[in-house]
Write an enzyme that holds these catalytic residues in place. Structure first.
Site, PDB file in Angstrom:
ATOM      1  N   GLU A  65      78.207   4.989  12.945  1.00 24.95           N
ATOM      2  CA  GLU A  65      79.099   5.956  13.718  1.00 24.95           C
ATOM      3  C   GLU A  65      79.764   4.933  14.905  1.00 24.95           C
ATOM      4  OE1 GLU A  65      77.830   9.733  13.844  1.00 24.95           O
ATOM      5  OE2 GLU A  65      79.908  10.576  14.137  1.00 24.95           O
ATOM      6  N   TYR A  74      70.704  19.416  20.617  1.00 25.30           N
ATOM      7  CA  TYR A  74      70.849  18.207  19.667  1.00 25.30           C
ATOM      8  C   TYR A  74      70.380  18.523  18.154  1.00 25.30           C
ATOM      9  CZ  TYR A  74      71.548  13.018  18.745  1.00 25.30           C
ATOM     10  OH  TYR A  74      71.967  11.879  18.094  1.00 25.30           O
TER      11      TYR A  74
END
Ligand code: FEO
Length: 488
Positions: free
Chosen positions: A81, A194
């Protein structure tokens, strides 16, 4: 700038104090973030991950202060990513032949973003290792879907450091790098946020993967993530938390979320909360207007809750758009082990409540009775709402209530509000039924016994229990253990 991590390992990452959005605008990074990259200088020099593409030039210039780029022997990309591999184009323009070690899936993503198929890619799989000299090795562990198909971790022997990439990280920025140096409340809030917002859909994979890694019996002195802190003080504490969160986590907590056109649905939310607290004061009750509050905080509260109530006014015979949006997100996050109920005020018809209830059921919540009120709730209707809260508190209690509170609710409610028995509980179908379809909880691919799965020689007519144990989802590659009965 750089920070010494351990022995010959140096942090060469980038802090990002001002970032407020991730994944488009879907994740609010209220505490900023960091992109952790590590330089290892043994007999071989190794770079582990890079930084977000917007810092490419700063990253490379900073790296040049630490090492002559031509002396980098290997680049490890744990995850492709753009917040970790984003600086590759800038870096590789200066050292184009340097070997890159990554998973096969990562090559697809790196090429898709950087368009350099000529780069010197080297595919690694779980258990593969790379000798970096001085008696040390890097061992690779694939971690598909934690959280992308290309993800992996890299373990450095002797120093016993696990470079875990996104896993065990947080979107958290601090001048300090190590977990024992930062505000602990902030740190663990960001860890949970998260996990709740990024890793929840893959909870079924977390425990087996951690078990697999622990099965290598490798000592771990540090967990060096790619966002936030490096865990050096009791590094396995975050691993233990992940195991806890992955196990259908819930607290004695109820979250009420709603949007409201004329304040009427908000009044219902308040009254329902009062009823819950009255009957079961042990329960933490939190109320959020989804149009006004940080969405990721609400989703984190949902993650923590044993049950949720979702309310909306009816507008054009449907729910209000921000409620629809968060319901869609909850469906994607695939929460487990949670109850839910819809409520809302309406004027001409009550379509929103029915639609919310259906969406909650689609998202695998165990739904209980819904509640509608026409126009602004009067005193009688507010009492119905409070009584609804009392009923919810009794039905959702995790342990027996005190004698008084556990008395059954009155038989008849005032007529100013309407309890709607919609979708009392999700259907339960035994996976052994001959025609039972099974759905992959990771990618939602559906196994149909009528058609089997030709590419793995599973013949049409094969019931799920007869499908071989080494069967893999043809869409995402996960095993049989992540499949659930399909209710569609
Ligand atoms: Fe931090 Fe999946 O990127």
């Amino acid at each position: 700038m750089s920070i010494h991590v351990k022995n010959n390992i140096t942090w060469v990452g980038q802090r990002d104090w001002e970032v407020r959005d991730f994944h488009g605008t879907e994740y609010k990074t209220l505490k900023g973030s960091s992109y952790n990259s590590y330089l290892i200088k043994e007999e071989k020099n190794v770079l582990i991950d890079t930084v977000d593409h917007k810092f490419s030039r700063d990253f490379v210039l900073n790296l040049m202060q630490e090492i002559d780029l031509d002396k980098i022997d290997y680049i490890i990309i744990n995850h492709a990513e753009e917040d970790h591999a984003g600086a590759l184009t800038e870096l590789m323009s200066r050292i184009p032949n340097t070997p890159i070690y990554c998973t096969e899936n990562a090559i697809d993503s790196i090429n898709g973003h950087h368009h350099h198929p000529e780069w010197n890619f080297n595919v690694v799989k779980t258990g593969d290792s790379l000798d970096i000299g001085n008696g040390k090795k890097l061992i690779f562990v694939e971690t598909p879907m934690l959280h992308w198909p290309d993800s992996m971790m890299t373990y450095m022997t002797e120093d016993a450091v696990l470079f875990s990439n996104d896993a065990f990280g947080q979107h958290y920025c601090d001048e300090h790098l190590f977990n024992d140096e930062v505000d602990q409340t902030e740190l663990f809030e960001q860890c949970q946020r998260y996990y709740a917002n990024i890793l929840t859909p893959f909870s079924r994979l977390v425990t087996p993967k951690i078990t697999e890694i622990l099965g290598f019996n490798l000592p771990v002195s540090m967990i060096a993530t790619s966002h936030g802190v490096v865990w050096r003080d009791n590094p396995t504490q975050i691993v233990e938390l992940y195991l806890k969160w992955a196990a259908d986590y819930q607290e004695d907590r109820i979250t009420i979320l709603y949007d409201t056109m004329s304040n009427n649905t908000r009044m219902m939310a308040d009254a329902i909360a009062q009823g819950i607290a009255e009957v079961d004061p042990r329960v933490a009750v939190k109320i959020y207007n989804v149009a006004r509050h940080d969405k990721n905080e609400i989703l984190t509260q949902v993650f923590r809750s044993k049950g949720i109530l979702v309310g909306s006014s009816t507008m054009n015979n449907v729910m209000m758009p921000k409620v629809a949006g968060i319901l869609e997100e909850m469906a994607g996050l695939r929460f487990r082990n949670k109850k839910a109920s819809a409520f809302g005020s309406y004027g001409w018809n009550g379509g929103a409540v029915d639609r919310i209830q259906t969406r909650l059921m689609d998202a695998s919540f165990e739904t209980t009775i819904a509640l509608k009120t026409k126009w602004r709730p009067d005193c009688d209707a507010m009492e119905v709402c409070r009584e609804h809260g009392r009923t919810i508190a009794r039905q959702w209690a995790l342990s027996p209530l005190p004698e008084k509170a556990s008395q059954p609710e009155p038989a008849a409610a005032p007529a100013a509000a309407l309890e709607v028995p919609v979708n009392a509980a999700p259907k339960s179908t035994a996976a052994g039924d001959a025609g039972q379809k099974m759905v992959c909880s990771v990618c939602l691919w559906v196994y149909d016994p009528a058609t089997g799965e030709d590419s793995q020689d599973v013949a049409p007519g094969t019931v799920w229990s007869d499908v071989p144990e080494d069967f893999l989802c043809p869409e995402c590659g996960m095993g049989k253990d992540v499949f659930d009965p399909y209710e569609g």
